[in-house]
Design a protein around this motif. Structure first.
Motif, PDB file in Angstrom:
ATOM      1  N   ASN A 257      23.509  54.373  33.556  1.00  0.00           N
ATOM      2  CA  ASN A 257      22.459  54.475  34.572  1.00  0.00           C
ATOM      3  C   ASN A 257      21.092  54.748  33.961  1.00  0.00           C
ATOM      4  O   ASN A 257      20.275  55.434  34.537  1.00  0.00           O
ATOM      5  CB  ASN A 257      22.796  55.615  35.556  1.00  0.00           C
ATOM      6  CG  ASN A 257      23.142  55.019  36.916  1.00  0.00           C
ATOM      7  OD1 ASN A 257      22.728  53.894  37.185  1.00  0.00           O
ATOM      8  ND2 ASN A 257      23.873  55.730  37.712  1.00  0.00           N
ATOM      9  N   THR A 259      17.427  53.962  33.150  1.00  0.00           N
ATOM     10  CA  THR A 259      16.405  53.046  33.686  1.00  0.00           C
ATOM     11  C   THR A 259      15.042  53.506  33.178  1.00  0.00           C
ATOM     12  O   THR A 259      14.861  54.686  32.838  1.00  0.00           O
ATOM     13  CB  THR A 259      16.404  53.103  35.239  1.00  0.00           C
ATOM     14  OG1 THR A 259      16.052  54.442  35.626  1.00  0.00           O
ATOM     15  CG2 THR A 259      17.753  52.742  35.825  1.00  0.00           C
ATOM     16  N   CYS A 262      12.097  52.128  36.935  1.00  0.00           N
ATOM     17  CA  CYS A 262      12.364  52.650  38.275  1.00  0.00           C
ATOM     18  C   CYS A 262      13.430  53.728  38.113  1.00  0.00           C
ATOM     19  O   CYS A 262      13.949  53.934  37.018  1.00  0.00           O
ATOM     20  CB  CYS A 262      12.879  51.534  39.187  1.00  0.00           C
ATOM     21  SG  CYS A 262      14.359  50.705  38.547  1.00  0.00           S
ATOM     22  N   ARG A 264      17.170  55.501  39.676  1.00  0.00           N
ATOM     23  CA  ARG A 264      18.341  55.263  40.531  1.00  0.00           C
ATOM     24  C   ARG A 264      18.945  56.606  40.900  1.00  0.00           C
ATOM     25  O   ARG A 264      18.957  57.531  40.084  1.00  0.00           O
ATOM     26  CB  ARG A 264      19.342  54.382  39.754  1.00  0.00           C
ATOM     27  CG  ARG A 264      20.544  53.948  40.546  1.00  0.00           C
ATOM     28  CD  ARG A 264      21.303  52.806  39.858  1.00  0.00           C
ATOM     29  NE  ARG A 264      20.538  51.558  39.913  1.00  0.00           N
ATOM     30  CZ  ARG A 264      20.276  50.804  38.839  1.00  0.00           C
ATOM     31  NH1 ARG A 264      20.661  51.206  37.634  1.00  0.00           N
ATOM     32  NH2 ARG A 264      19.583  49.680  38.945  1.00  0.00           N
ATOM     33  N   GLY A 265      19.427  56.693  42.163  1.00  0.00           N
ATOM     34  CA  GLY A 265      20.047  57.946  42.598  1.00  0.00           C
ATOM     35  C   GLY A 265      19.042  59.078  42.531  1.00  0.00           C
ATOM     36  O   GLY A 265      17.943  58.991  43.112  1.00  0.00           O
ATOM     37  N   TYR A 270      16.660  58.439  34.357  1.00  0.00           N
ATOM     38  CA  TYR A 270      15.321  57.831  34.221  1.00  0.00           C
ATOM     39  C   TYR A 270      14.748  58.176  32.841  1.00  0.00           C
ATOM     40  O   TYR A 270      14.707  59.352  32.445  1.00  0.00           O
ATOM     41  CB  TYR A 270      14.381  58.354  35.307  1.00  0.00           C
ATOM     42  CG  TYR A 270      12.933  57.927  35.120  1.00  0.00           C
ATOM     43  CD1 TYR A 270      11.953  58.828  34.693  1.00  0.00           C
ATOM     44  CD2 TYR A 270      12.564  56.589  35.316  1.00  0.00           C
ATOM     45  CE1 TYR A 270      10.642  58.411  34.490  1.00  0.00           C
ATOM     46  CE2 TYR A 270      11.249  56.176  35.121  1.00  0.00           C
ATOM     47  CZ  TYR A 270      10.296  57.092  34.713  1.00  0.00           C
ATOM     48  OH  TYR A 270       9.001  56.684  34.506  1.00  0.00           O
ATOM     49  N   ARG A 339      11.872  53.297  43.281  1.00  0.00           N
ATOM     50  CA  ARG A 339      13.342  53.367  43.271  1.00  0.00           C
ATOM     51  C   ARG A 339      13.877  51.987  42.872  1.00  0.00           C
ATOM     52  O   ARG A 339      13.354  50.969  43.282  1.00  0.00           O
ATOM     53  CB  ARG A 339      13.880  53.688  44.668  1.00  0.00           C
ATOM     54  CG  ARG A 339      14.084  55.134  44.899  1.00  0.00           C
ATOM     55  CD  ARG A 339      14.861  55.451  46.151  1.00  0.00           C
ATOM     56  NE  ARG A 339      14.922  56.884  46.298  1.00  0.00           N
ATOM     57  CZ  ARG A 339      15.726  57.659  45.597  1.00  0.00           C
ATOM     58  NH1 ARG A 339      16.560  57.125  44.717  1.00  0.00           N
ATOM     59  NH2 ARG A 339      15.711  58.970  45.757  1.00  0.00           N
ATOM     60  N   CYS A 340      14.942  51.986  42.060  1.00  0.00           N
ATOM     61  CA  CYS A 340      15.563  50.712  41.696  1.00  0.00           C
ATOM     62  C   CYS A 340      16.266  50.157  42.934  1.00  0.00           C
ATOM     63  O   CYS A 340      16.846  50.939  43.702  1.00  0.00           O
ATOM     64  CB  CYS A 340      16.595  50.899  40.585  1.00  0.00           C
ATOM     65  SG  CYS A 340      15.939  51.738  39.147  1.00  0.00           S
ATOM     66  N   ASP A 342      19.032  48.936  45.268  1.00  0.00           N
ATOM     67  CA  ASP A 342      20.471  49.272  45.170  1.00  0.00           C
ATOM     68  C   ASP A 342      21.273  48.429  46.158  1.00  0.00           C
ATOM     69  O   ASP A 342      22.272  48.865  46.695  1.00  0.00           O
ATOM     70  CB  ASP A 342      20.693  50.770  45.442  1.00  0.00           C
ATOM     71  CG  ASP A 342      20.187  51.167  46.828  1.00  0.00           C
ATOM     72  OD1 ASP A 342      19.593  50.290  47.515  1.00  0.00           O
ATOM     73  OD2 ASP A 342      20.364  52.326  47.228  1.00  0.00           O
ATOM     74  N   LYS A 366      25.342  47.023  50.895  1.00  0.00           N
ATOM     75  CA  LYS A 366      25.731  48.039  49.906  1.00  0.00           C
ATOM     76  C   LYS A 366      27.090  47.714  49.281  1.00  0.00           C
ATOM     77  O   LYS A 366      27.635  48.501  48.515  1.00  0.00           O
ATOM     78  CB  LYS A 366      25.836  49.424  50.575  1.00  0.00           C
ATOM     79  CG  LYS A 366      24.568  49.876  51.242  1.00  0.00           C
ATOM     80  CD  LYS A 366      23.448  50.136  50.236  1.00  0.00           C
ATOM     81  CE  LYS A 366      22.188  50.579  50.955  1.00  0.00           C
ATOM     82  NZ  LYS A 366      20.976  50.366  50.160  1.00  0.00           N
TER      83      LYS A 366
ATOM     84  N   SER B  42      18.781  60.285  47.444  1.00  0.00           N
ATOM     85  CA  SER B  42      19.312  59.614  46.251  1.00  0.00           C
ATOM     86  C   SER B  42      20.058  58.342  46.591  1.00  0.00           C
ATOM     87  O   SER B  42      20.085  57.408  45.822  1.00  0.00           O
ATOM     88  CB  SER B  42      20.239  60.559  45.494  1.00  0.00           C
ATOM     89  OG  SER B  42      21.278  60.986  46.344  1.00  0.00           O
ATOM     90  N   SER B  43      20.709  58.292  47.755  1.00  0.00           N
ATOM     91  CA  SER B  43      21.395  57.030  48.096  1.00  0.00           C
ATOM     92  C   SER B  43      21.689  57.003  49.584  1.00  0.00           C
ATOM     93  O   SER B  43      21.518  58.013  50.280  1.00  0.00           O
ATOM     94  CB  SER B  43      22.714  56.938  47.322  1.00  0.00           C
ATOM     95  OG  SER B  43      23.664  57.781  47.945  1.00  0.00           O
TER      96      SER B  43
END
Lengths: 466, 227
Positions: A257, A259, A262, A264-265, A270, A339-340, A342, A366, B42-43
């Motif tokens: 993960n 990146t 951007c 993620r989560g 990052y 944000r990446c 998703d 998703k 976050s998601s």
């Protein structure tokens, strides 16, 4: 100040189902979990107990999940507590309290039953309720320093150690041990840990249900707050918390993960170079202690890439963040980092709102599988082939029976997500600025709109505050 | 909020993480539903156990005795259509409406706020020393016409965005305000026309501020609450 529950491993919403009830479990009795633990600990026959959450009854049991013809069963009304010694697959100290089910020596020889006298005759170690000798499981009845052992079925080898690892070595830890889920439950000074689901002897904020992703099971060493290493609250009233000694894995964990452009989560991966907060304040360097003192020293957090003054997320906060160079603003989130995406990449597209889409995409954006339109679970649909016969609601294909302006959708197989939009995009590319905005309604005259029971406030308060 | 003043915005809620720290804002649109922005979470299937919303108080971190304060755990997050950047948060139990806690109205579908309408942003975010950061701050911003804004942004304005004009004094939302409301007075009621989203720099004096245009997603909002 140890709790009797310290000897038990808790499984929430779980019950033990025994095919046969021999020997029969005792009658349930009223009592707190700690009271039941005390009674079970005092009974040689007791290995576990059920606790009924509603009736507050508990039932002592002579078996565990490892006993023959017994299995675990999901049941939201019960919590199951089993004696740790029967579940651990590692040993504490010399392992004389080990009651696991390993029955093979370190060289792979099968163990001889303790009751048997062949191929090796012995009279010193015969099973009794007190000594824990059972079947042909490895045990340490004579506190041998090498740990649990057994007589072997090999006539040439009378007995041999089983090579069961010490708990501090059984499971190693990487980085700062935030992912450590081993069974170590003592600190480096040997003090026993306090259970995370208890507030005594030390009150604390780390309730297991509040931090479901931190693995706060029983009283095992964990690292829920991004300290340098796993730790725990101790059962010593005079010492609130202490680090645990846990072996470090030789290999660094795979970096996942990661990146840069951007995040993620929560952005723990990052590794970009944004280093200014959104209100324009430069971030403080991680290797500096001014203007803000902190414990995130780069050398102590080797896996977190605390370089320069870049936004990072070393402690699992909501997003990358940094200490700021402004003395009055200690920390600022770096939410301005993009944000990446998703969502699944889409193969098909739809025209208009997709009300005439007849394709076969059957996954949400998703990646969750769609629920068949005719099904009644996990969601009871308000829209179905019966209510909308003309909408071609076939199988679990994405459709738009209610002309939703955001495109084809479906009910989902995820019980927590009633419906979601699908992995299909509008045929005219999304995000392309529409010069004309046909979707937007020309301004309505104010009197054409009416609202009910909303949007009202005490305007006087506004002035009083000023 | 930079360049604002302490104020009362009874639909503005503070979203708190497991450590009880405020990190984003939201708007109460139904007793059990709050609207915020995707950027804060976050998601779309985040486990929000331990996360809460705080309402009914003007203070970011009120003392224990605050009479009207309500703190309600969040039970679920639902993400909006991809372009929307919106999320809806379901609360474990309905909020109690009173003088300090009120619902904000939702606009009609695809309604366009007339340019020049003076609307209000609210939040407990960064004030950069322009106001007391320990209380709810409010600031007023005039809506900018869509095509005027698109020109100012050199054609990069999306249909799902709404603009307010930059003010010379440097007024705007900042870190900690995201997810909060842009509320406009329509027919004597405050209506949620926009949701605050992060921008690279707060309170710019030379560029319009962008908000998520809620009226484009009102059908989704009602659908989620109905489902």
């Amino acid at each position: 100040h140890r709790s009797p529950l310290n000897d038990f491993q808790r499984l929430r919403a779980t019950k033990l189902l025994a095919a046969s009830t021999d020997p029969p479990p005792l009658q349930p009795e009223q009592g707190s979990a700690e009271h039941c633990a005390q009674r079970c600990a005092a009974s040689l026959a007791c290995r576990a107990f059920h606790r009924d959450r509603q009736s507050q009854l508990c039932q002592l049991l002579p078996w565990t999940q490892h006993s023959p013809h017994v299995q675990l069963q999901k049941n939201i009304h019960y919590d199951l507590y089993q004696k740790k010694d029967y579940l651990r697959d590692c040993i504490m100290a010399d392992g004389s309290s080990y009651r696991g089910t390993r029955a093979m020596t370190e060289k792979g020889l099968h163990c001889q039953h303790w009751r048997a006298t062949t191929p090796h005759d012995h009279s010193r170690f015969l099973p009794s309720p007190r000594n824990g000798l059972e079947e042909n499981y490895c045990r340490n009845p004579d506190q041998d320093k090498r740990g649990p052992w057994c007589y072997t079925t090999d006539p040439n080898v009378r007995h041999q150690s089983c090579g069961i690892k010490k708990c501090e070595d059984a499971v190693c830890m990487t980085c700062n041990g935030e992912e450590y889920r081993g069974a170590m439950d003592h600190t480096e000074s040997g003090t026993e840990c306090q259970r995370w689901d208890l507030q005594h002897p030390h009150k604390h904020p780390y309730h297991p249900n509040k931090y479901p992703d931190k693995g706060l099971d029983d009283n095992y060493c964990r690292n829920p707050d991004s300290s340098e290493r796993p730790w725990c609250y101790t059962t010593d009233l005079g010492r609130e918390r202490e680090y645990c000694r846990i072996r470090r894995c030789k290999k660094r964990p795979p970096r996942h993960n990661i990146t840069t452009g951007c995040f993620r989560g929560k952005g723990e991966g990052y590794r970009g170079q944004v280093n200014v907060t959104m209100s324009g304040i430069p971030c403080q360097r991680w290797d500096s202690q001014t203007p803000h003192q902190h414990h995130f020293v780069p050398e102590k957090y080797p896996c977190k890439d605390l370089q320069e003054n870049y936004c990072r997320n070393p402690d699992g906060s909501e997003a990358p963040w940094c200490f700021t160079t402004c003395p009055t603003v200690r920390i600022a989130f770096c939410f301005h980092i993009r944000r990446c995406p998703d969502e699944l990449s889409t193969q098909e597209c739809y025209h208009g709102h997709g009300e005439r889409y007849r394709g076969h995409v059957s996954k949400t954006r998703k990646g969750i599988t769609c629920q068949p339109w005719a099904a009644q679970a996990p969601h009871v649909p308000q829209i179905s082939p019966v209510t909308h016969p003309e909408a071609h609601l076939e199988e679990n294909y994405c459709r738009n029976p209610d002309n939703d302006s955001h495109g084809p959708w479906c009910y989902t197989m995820d019980p927590r997500t009633p419906f979601d939009y699908c992995a299909i995009k509008p045929c005219c590319a999304v995000g392309q600025v529409l010069v004309a905005w046909p979707q937007l309604t020309a301004t309505l005259p104010a009197d054409a709109i009416a609202f009910e029971q909303c949007g009202q406030r005490d305007e006087r308060l506004q002035w009083k505050l000023r | 909020i930079i360049g604002g003043l302490p104020g009362n915005s009874p639909w503005t809620v503070s979203i708190r993480n497991r450590a009880g720290v405020h990190f984003c804002g939201g708007s109460l649109v139904k007793e059990q539903w709050v609207i915020s922005t995707r950027q804060c979470f976050s998601s779309c299937d985040a486990n929000l156990a331990g996360y809460e919303v705080q309402l009914g108080t003007l203070f970011k971190d009120p003392g224990p005795g605050d009479p009207n304060q309500q703190t309600i755990p969040i039970s679920r997050i639902v993400c909006g259509p991809s372009e929307s950047q919106l999320v809806m948060l379901k609360l474990v139990r309905p909020a109690t409406l009173n003088r300090r806690v009120a619902l904000i109205c939702l606009p009609p579908e695809r309604y366009v706020v007339p340019a020049g309408t003076v609307c209000e942003i609210a939040g407990w975010g960064e004030t950069r020393g322009t106001a007391d950061g320990s209380v709810l701050n409010v600031a007023r911003l005039p809506v900018l016409a869509h095509d005027e804004c698109n020109a100012a942004l050199r054609g990069r304005l999306k249909e799902s965005e709404l603009c307010t004009a930059p003010l010379r004094a440097g007024v705007g939302a900042c870190e900690g305000d995201y997810g909060g409301p842009l509320a406009c007075l329509t027919a004597d009621c405050w209506v949620l026309e926009g949701v605050i989203t992060p921008s690279r720099i707060c309170a710019r004096t030379d560029q319009p501020a962008l908000f998520i245009r809620v009226s484009l997603y009102v059908d989704w909002i009602h659908k989620v609450m109905k489902m």
